[in-house]
Write an enzyme that holds these catalytic residues in place. Structure first.
Site, PDB file in Angstrom:
ATOM      1  CG  ASP A 196      -4.678  -3.611   1.445  1.00 48.01           C
ATOM      2  OD1 ASP A 196      -5.457  -3.873   1.206  1.00 48.01           O
ATOM      3  OD2 ASP A 196      -4.132  -3.395  -0.309  1.00 48.01           O
ATOM      4  CE  LYS A 218      -5.220  -0.190  -2.774  1.00 50.18           C
ATOM      5  NZ  LYS A 218      -4.601  -1.324  -2.083  1.00 50.18           N
TER       6      LYS A 218
END
Length: 278
Positions: free
Chosen positions: A106, A69
């Site tokens: 997220d 990420k």
């Protein structure tokens, strides 16, 4: 016949990923033809694999999971505010001019799972966030903006926790404590596990005193990685203990909407995965 639009999820390892099933289920809701596959890329070849996917294979979008990420964020040509805050990206999108945009969905996905699916009003909750890495940075802002009363961040390396709290910049509501102090910092209404302990197969030893009488405990992971934390939460008598499967489905829906301009219905997909033992 032209080839369907190309999408993928990058990770290492990645064979276990539910993302292909989720995106195919979303696509069926709208009659969209797409190819969505897993791409296992070691960190040393991740950047090259991403460039090949988007340039040579004309990929339109990709999800990104551990351990990539931060690298995905660095690769992008432009970044959303949520991605910039977290310093990580879980979605990459090829723009019309060929450049890459980084998104981080997220935090929004976690809040939607808690508030919409599990009917939790976050306002007024004293919240404990375990961890201060990329996953924690992504959700901390969203929890704060959703109205939690206080957000206490605890991480094994306190510098990362302090940096996250300083970035949010609300010392009256957001503060840090040392990991060694977990046994005497009181109890919380919401405890979010954003550590990588479960994913790495490591035990997470936590004191029972953290759990308030009506506490909700939530692990960002799902499946085997969440077992240890959820078992601890249930043993303490937590009111609810949830894994991150709903969050996974919700962030996938955000990515799907970014790529296709249509918002899928997440509940039947979530229920199907849960029924199948995910």
């Amino acid at each position: 016949m032209s080839r369907p639009s190309q999408f993928a999820v990058f990770g290492h390892p990645i064979a276990h990923s539910l993302s292909p099933r989720i995106h195919q289920a979303f696509a069926q809701q709208f009659g969209i033809a797409l190819e969505y596959r897993t791409i296992d890329a070691a960190p040393s070849v991740f950047a090259d694999a991403v460039r090949h996917f988007f340039s040579e294979e004309q990929g339109r979008g990709a999800n990104v999971t551990l351990p990539h990420k931060s690298s995905a964020f660095a690769l992008a040509d432009e970044r959303t505010e949520a991605a910039a805050r977290a310093g990580t990206a879980n979605v990459l999108t090829r723009l019309a001019d060929g450049r890459l945009a980084a998104h981080n969905t997220d935090g929004a996905a976690l809040v939607r799972d808690l508030t919409d699916r599990h009917r939790l009003d976050l306002r007024g909750h004293d919240t404990l966030l375990l961890g201060a890495g990329g996953a924690a940075r992504a959700v901390a802002w969203s929890l704060f903006e959703a109205g939690v009363q206080t957000l206490t961040i605890v991480n094994r390396s306190p510098e990362a926790a302090d940096a996250l709290a300083d970035a949010i910049g609300e010392p009256a509501r957001v503060h840090t404590r040392y990991w060694e102090d977990l046994g005497n910092i009181g109890s919380f209404d919401l405890i979010v596990n954003a550590t990588s302990a479960g994913t790495l197969g490591q035990a997470l030893t936590l004191p029972l005193s953290l759990v308030g009488s009506r506490a909700v405990c939530y692990d960002l992971g799902y499946g085997a990685s969440a077992f240890g934390f959820l078992a601890w939460a249930r043993a303490t008598g937590a009111l609810h203990a949830y894994d991150g499967l709903g969050m996974l489905v919700e962030q996938a829906a955000d990515a799907f909407q970014l790529w296709h301009g249509k918002r899928p219905d997440t509940e039947p997909v979530y229920k199907s995965l849960r029924t199948q033992g995910a």
